[in-house]
Design a protein around this motif. Structure first.
Motif, PDB file in Angstrom:
ATOM      1  N   GLN A 129      -5.774  -3.352   3.683  1.00 32.64           N
ATOM      2  CA  GLN A 129      -5.016  -3.779   2.510  1.00 32.64           C
ATOM      3  C   GLN A 129      -5.491  -3.042   1.265  1.00 32.64           C
ATOM      4  O   GLN A 129      -4.685  -2.630   0.417  1.00 32.64           O
ATOM      5  N   LYS A 130      -6.806  -2.875   1.129  1.00 32.37           N
ATOM      6  CA  LYS A 130      -7.342  -2.124  -0.009  1.00 32.37           C
ATOM      7  C   LYS A 130      -6.866  -0.670   0.039  1.00 32.37           C
ATOM      8  O   LYS A 130      -6.560  -0.073  -1.000  1.00 32.37           O
ATOM      9  N   LYS A 131      -6.788  -0.121   1.230  1.00 31.63           N
ATOM     10  CA  LYS A 131      -6.319   1.252   1.378  1.00 31.63           C
ATOM     11  C   LYS A 131      -4.852   1.369   0.954  1.00 31.63           C
ATOM     12  O   LYS A 131      -4.456   2.336   0.287  1.00 31.63           O
ATOM     13  N   PHE A 132      -4.034   0.383   1.329  1.00 24.27           N
ATOM     14  CA  PHE A 132      -2.633   0.401   0.901  1.00 24.27           C
ATOM     15  C   PHE A 132      -2.539   0.405  -0.621  1.00 24.27           C
ATOM     16  O   PHE A 132      -1.744   1.130  -1.212  1.00 24.27           O
ATOM     17  N   ALA A 133      -3.352  -0.431  -1.260  1.00 24.51           N
ATOM     18  CA  ALA A 133      -3.297  -0.569  -2.720  1.00 24.51           C
ATOM     19  C   ALA A 133      -3.632   0.736  -3.429  1.00 24.51           C
ATOM     20  O   ALA A 133      -3.125   1.004  -4.531  1.00 24.51           O
ATOM     21  N   LYS A 134      -4.471   1.553  -2.823  1.00 21.33           N
ATOM     22  CA  LYS A 134      -4.883   2.797  -3.472  1.00 21.33           C
ATOM     23  C   LYS A 134      -3.710   3.743  -3.682  1.00 21.33           C
ATOM     24  O   LYS A 134      -3.798   4.656  -4.509  1.00 21.33           O
ATOM     25  N   THR A 267       4.534   0.280  -3.267  1.00 17.59           N
ATOM     26  CA  THR A 267       3.559   0.901  -2.368  1.00 17.59           C
ATOM     27  C   THR A 267       3.379   0.079  -1.106  1.00 17.59           C
ATOM     28  O   THR A 267       3.384   0.611   0.014  1.00 17.59           O
ATOM     29  N   PHE A 268       3.220  -1.219  -1.256  1.00 29.32           N
ATOM     30  CA  PHE A 268       3.064  -2.078  -0.074  1.00 29.32           C
ATOM     31  C   PHE A 268       4.351  -2.140   0.748  1.00 29.32           C
ATOM     32  O   PHE A 268       4.300  -2.161   1.981  1.00 29.32           O
ATOM     33  N   MET A 269       5.483  -2.175   0.083  1.00 35.31           N
ATOM     34  CA  MET A 269       6.751  -2.233   0.823  1.00 35.31           C
ATOM     35  C   MET A 269       6.948  -0.990   1.680  1.00 35.31           C
ATOM     36  O   MET A 269       7.482  -1.058   2.793  1.00 35.31           O
ATOM     37  N   LYS A 270       6.494   0.151   1.168  1.00 33.90           N
ATOM     38  CA  LYS A 270       6.679   1.406   1.908  1.00 33.90           C
ATOM     39  C   LYS A 270       5.590   1.654   2.942  1.00 33.90           C
ATOM     40  O   LYS A 270       5.872   2.132   4.050  1.00 33.90           O
ATOM     41  N   ASP A 271       4.338   1.346   2.599  1.00 31.24           N
ATOM     42  CA  ASP A 271       3.218   1.873   3.375  1.00 31.24           C
ATOM     43  C   ASP A 271       2.377   0.840   4.112  1.00 31.24           C
ATOM     44  O   ASP A 271       1.465   1.217   4.855  1.00 31.24           O
ATOM     45  N   VAL A 273       1.543  -0.758   6.731  1.00 29.42           N
ATOM     46  CA  VAL A 273       1.580  -0.896   8.191  1.00 29.42           C
ATOM     47  C   VAL A 273       0.155  -0.696   8.702  1.00 29.42           C
ATOM     48  O   VAL A 273      -0.458   0.357   8.480  1.00 29.42           O
ATOM     49  N   TYR A 274      -0.381  -1.696   9.366  1.00 26.29           N
ATOM     50  CA  TYR A 274      -1.752  -1.618   9.866  1.00 26.29           C
ATOM     51  C   TYR A 274      -1.866  -0.598  10.995  1.00 26.29           C
ATOM     52  O   TYR A 274      -0.865  -0.177  11.595  1.00 26.29           O
ATOM     53  N   LYS A 275      -3.086  -0.242  11.293  1.00 26.89           N
ATOM     54  CA  LYS A 275      -3.333   0.776  12.319  1.00 26.89           C
ATOM     55  C   LYS A 275      -2.807   0.370  13.687  1.00 26.89           C
ATOM     56  O   LYS A 275      -2.491   1.228  14.512  1.00 26.89           O
ATOM     57  N   ASP A 276      -2.750  -0.948  13.935  1.00 30.92           N
ATOM     58  CA  ASP A 276      -2.249  -1.400  15.232  1.00 30.92           C
ATOM     59  C   ASP A 276      -0.730  -1.513  15.276  1.00 30.92           C
ATOM     60  O   ASP A 276      -0.160  -2.033  16.239  1.00 30.92           O
ATOM     61  N   GLY A 277      -0.066  -1.028  14.209  1.00 27.23           N
ATOM     62  CA  GLY A 277       1.401  -1.023  14.177  1.00 27.23           C
ATOM     63  C   GLY A 277       2.035  -2.247  13.557  1.00 27.23           C
ATOM     64  O   GLY A 277       3.258  -2.276  13.363  1.00 27.23           O
ATOM     65  N   VAL A 278       1.255  -3.244  13.225  1.00 30.41           N
ATOM     66  CA  VAL A 278       1.779  -4.462  12.600  1.00 30.41           C
ATOM     67  C   VAL A 278       2.034  -4.196  11.117  1.00 30.41           C
ATOM     68  O   VAL A 278       1.180  -3.671  10.420  1.00 30.41           O
ATOM     69  N   ARG A 279       3.206  -4.561  10.652  1.00 30.17           N
ATOM     70  CA  ARG A 279       3.555  -4.400   9.245  1.00 30.17           C
ATOM     71  C   ARG A 279       3.267  -5.692   8.492  1.00 30.17           C
ATOM     72  O   ARG A 279       3.511  -6.785   8.996  1.00 30.17           O
ATOM     73  N   MET A 280       2.732  -5.567   7.286  1.00 28.73           N
ATOM     74  CA  MET A 280       2.539  -6.751   6.457  1.00 28.73           C
ATOM     75  C   MET A 280       3.889  -7.410   6.187  1.00 28.73           C
ATOM     76  O   MET A 280       4.881  -6.733   5.892  1.00 28.73           O
ATOM     77  N   ARG A 447     -16.554  -3.424  -2.542  1.00 30.19           N
ATOM     78  CA  ARG A 447     -16.544  -2.855  -3.888  1.00 30.19           C
ATOM     79  C   ARG A 447     -15.123  -2.852  -4.444  1.00 30.19           C
ATOM     80  O   ARG A 447     -14.155  -2.554  -3.745  1.00 30.19           O
ATOM     81  N   CYS A 448     -14.995  -3.200  -5.723  1.00 33.24           N
ATOM     82  CA  CYS A 448     -13.677  -3.267  -6.361  1.00 33.24           C
ATOM     83  C   CYS A 448     -13.028  -1.888  -6.385  1.00 33.24           C
ATOM     84  O   CYS A 448     -13.656  -0.902  -6.781  1.00 33.24           O
ATOM     85  N   ILE A 449     -11.760  -1.824  -5.988  1.00 31.65           N
ATOM     86  CA  ILE A 449     -11.047  -0.544  -5.980  1.00 31.65           C
ATOM     87  C   ILE A 449     -10.370  -0.271  -7.317  1.00 31.65           C
ATOM     88  O   ILE A 449      -9.775   0.788  -7.504  1.00 31.65           O
ATOM     89  N   GLY A 450     -10.466  -1.201  -8.255  1.00 33.02           N
ATOM     90  CA  GLY A 450      -9.723  -1.063  -9.507  1.00 33.02           C
ATOM     91  C   GLY A 450     -10.478  -0.426 -10.648  1.00 33.02           C
ATOM     92  O   GLY A 450     -10.019  -0.495 -11.799  1.00 33.02           O
ATOM     93  N   GLU A 451     -11.619   0.223 -10.374  1.00 40.30           N
ATOM     94  CA  GLU A 451     -12.431   0.774 -11.455  1.00 40.30           C
ATOM     95  C   GLU A 451     -11.649   1.777 -12.302  1.00 40.30           C
ATOM     96  O   GLU A 451     -11.653   1.700 -13.532  1.00 40.30           O
ATOM     97  N   GLN A 452     -10.986   2.720 -11.671  1.00 41.17           N
ATOM     98  CA  GLN A 452     -10.272   3.749 -12.433  1.00 41.17           C
ATOM     99  C   GLN A 452      -9.144   3.148 -13.255  1.00 41.17           C
ATOM    100  O   GLN A 452      -8.932   3.524 -14.408  1.00 41.17           O
ATOM    101  N   PHE A 453      -8.417   2.192 -12.653  1.00 41.23           N
ATOM    102  CA  PHE A 453      -7.345   1.549 -13.416  1.00 41.23           C
ATOM    103  C   PHE A 453      -7.925   0.784 -14.602  1.00 41.23           C
ATOM    104  O   PHE A 453      -7.347   0.780 -15.697  1.00 41.23           O
ATOM    105  N   ALA A 454      -9.070   0.123 -14.399  1.00 39.97           N
ATOM    106  CA  ALA A 454      -9.692  -0.623 -15.491  1.00 39.97           C
ATOM    107  C   ALA A 454     -10.008   0.293 -16.663  1.00 39.97           C
ATOM    108  O   ALA A 454      -9.759  -0.052 -17.826  1.00 39.97           O
ATOM    109  N   TYR A 455     -10.547   1.481 -16.374  1.00 40.83           N
ATOM    110  CA  TYR A 455     -10.865   2.422 -17.448  1.00 40.83           C
ATOM    111  C   TYR A 455      -9.594   2.900 -18.149  1.00 40.83           C
ATOM    112  O   TYR A 455      -9.576   3.078 -19.371  1.00 40.83           O
TER     113      TYR A 455
END
Length: 508
Positions: A129-134, A267-271, A273-280, A447-455
């Motif tokens: 999920q964190k990877k999708f958000a990136k 981004t989530f609507m498009k991408d 899909v977990y590695k096992d093929g299951v879509r959120m 670790r929070c993935i939002g550091e760059q956005f925060a800056y």
């Protein structure tokens, strides 16, 4: 003796026996294979009061007694504190089969965020999920976000006369940052990260629903997540309403097929899909938006508020920020860009220094899944207890930062990412690794993935305020002390500034 007197005497007797038994157990039965225990009088409650009032004082007072590792009781839970860079590494870099953030927090976060996301799923799902958000946190996305944030800031000034004069062009005034900046940060975060259709909701009652969700993060909910009190009922109703609102937006975007904006929903609507093929599922995508917006808004609002307060107390740095804007962007101060933000070292040092002194979270907890030994000691922590890291402790430790309680952004120009370089103390490199003494965004798998956005978000907000206003703290006041009563460390009220609009000639 009356019956009520007998009942009262019985209750008092039970309390006395409980306290005496608790004290004797602490004094007589000490396990040498476990860390020293912080003494407490009241069973179950433990050290909740002293820890809750000022966690950093609690950490430091007990470190002087016991060292960097000790255990305390918190509302029925045994927590072992591990302080310093080694303690951060022990807790935040521990193996997944040894400790778990999901086990520590899911009972608190799931009722707020919803099912299937963040801590309400296996860790490997959260990592994906964190990877999708990136996908919505790229340079290309940030380049598009900056003008949107600038637009939101100007609309906020125009539509909020109670804060910054509105369209009256009022030359000066007083503003309560504890009210103004949380609003501004949620407006800018929703517009950039989730799109204009979600941002439009915040002009209505949507912000009130988020407030109800926010109130679900209380110490009492950490212990009793479903306690039947009014704020719990409001939390539950708000979660359903907010999630349903995101669902409506998702359905409409699927209907139109317009996924062109760089935002998290698309981004989530498009991408997603977990590695096992299951879509959120769409419901999981909706719930994920709640978690991301709440996490980002809290930390940015806190950091922006603290930064504005410190700048109000430091006119020299405030003026230097303005001069830096002119030097980098030009005398006429054209529209700020993402590229400009990368060329403003003092601005970024101000954000960095604010995060050092006021990290949003003072404690990061993990629940122990299997017995775990602490390297270099004889201590073994049993399954079912908790470990706690406090990354903020080394960030205000003179071993790593000279004059740690002084707001001094220029220290970051001097250190070259190495703390106390010319001091007798051992040099410590600033990095994203768990052994670093500077970890405002955490470390390890969580670790929070939002550091760059925060800056980007905070930097754009501060830049525009510096361009438009000068400000000070109210006469006779100083930077407020921290309020530790909520999950995120905020300033105690009042936290106001007195502002004056810059003269037109000054801005040219």
């Amino acid at each position: 003796m009356a019956s009520w007197q007998i009942i009262v005497a019985g209750v008092v007797g039970v309390i006395v026996v409980s306290i005496v038994t608790n004290v004797l157990s602490q004094v007589l039965f000490r396990d040498p294979n476990k860390p020293p225990f912080v003494f407490y009088w009241i069973p179950w409650v433990g050290s909740a009061v002293s820890y809750g009032m000022d966690p950093y004082k609690f950490f430091e007072d007990n470190r002087k007694k016991f060292g960097d590792v000790y255990t305390f009781m918190l509302l029925g839970r045994k927590l072992t504190v591990a302080l310093g860079p080694k303690g951060n590494d022990f807790v935040l870099n521990a193996k997944l089969n040894s400790v778990s953030a999901e086990d520590a927090y899911s009972h608190l976060t799931t009722p707020v965020f919803g099912k299937g996301v963040i801590y309400d799923c296996p860790n490997y799902r959260l990592m994906e999920q964190k990877k999708f958000a990136k996908g919505a946190l790229t340079v290309r996305a940030f380049q598009s976000y900056v003008p949107l944030i600038v637009e939101e800031i100007r609309q906020f000034w125009f539509k909020s006369p109670e804060f910054f004069g509105g369209n009256s062009d009022r030359p000066s005034g007083r503003t309560d940052l504890s009210v103004a900046l949380p609003q501004l940060t949620i407006f800018t975060a929703s517009r950039t990260l989730q799109g204009k259709d979600i941002r439009a909701k915040f002009d209505e009652s949507f912000a009130d629903l988020y407030h109800d969700l926010d109130r679900g993060f209380t110490p009492v909910h950490f212990v009793f997540p479903n306690i039947p009190i009014p704020i719990t009922f409001k939390r539950n109703a708000a979660q359903k309403k907010v999630s349903d609102t995101y669902m409506e937006v998702i359905r409409e975007r699927r209907r139109t097929g317009d996924l062109s904006e760089f935002d998290l929903i698309n981004t989530f609507m498009k991408d997603a899909v977990y590695k096992d093929g299951v879509r959120m599922s769409d419901r999981e995508i909706a719930n994920m938006q709640i978690g991301i917006l709440m996490g980002g808004q809290h930390t940015s609002a806190s950091t922006s508020t603290w930064a504005m307060l410190h700048l109000g107390a430091d006119k020299e740095i405030q003026n230097a920020l303005y001069e830096e804007q002119v030097a980098v962007c030009g005398e006429n101060l054209p529209e700020l860009t993402y590229e400009n933000l990368q060329e403003l070292p003092l601005l970024n040092s101000v954000i960095r220094e604010t995060l050092r002194m006021h990290p949003p979270l003072h404690s990061l907890m993990r629940k122990i899944r299997s017995d775990i030994a602490i390297d270099g000691t004889r201590y073994v922590l049993p399954k079912g207890e908790y470990v706690l890291a406090a990354p903020g402790v080394p960030m205000i430790d003179p071993q790593y930062f000279k004059d740690p309680l002084t707001f001094r952004p220029r220290r970051w120009e001097e250190t070259r990412n190495i703390i106390n370089l010319n001091d007798s103390s051992e040099a410590a490199v600033i990095s994203k690794g768990a052994k670093s003494p500077y970890l405002p965004f955490g470390a390890g798998r969580h670790r929070c993935i939002g550091e760059q956005f925060a800056y980007v978000q905070i930097g754009t907000i501060l830049s525009n305020f510096v361009r438009e206003f000068t400000w000070t703290l109210p006469p006779g006041s100083s930077v407020p002390t921290p309020d530790y009563s909520s999950m995120v460390t905020l300033p105690n009220k009042p936290c106001a500034i007195v502002w004056t609009r810059r003269r037109i000639s000054e801005k040219k």
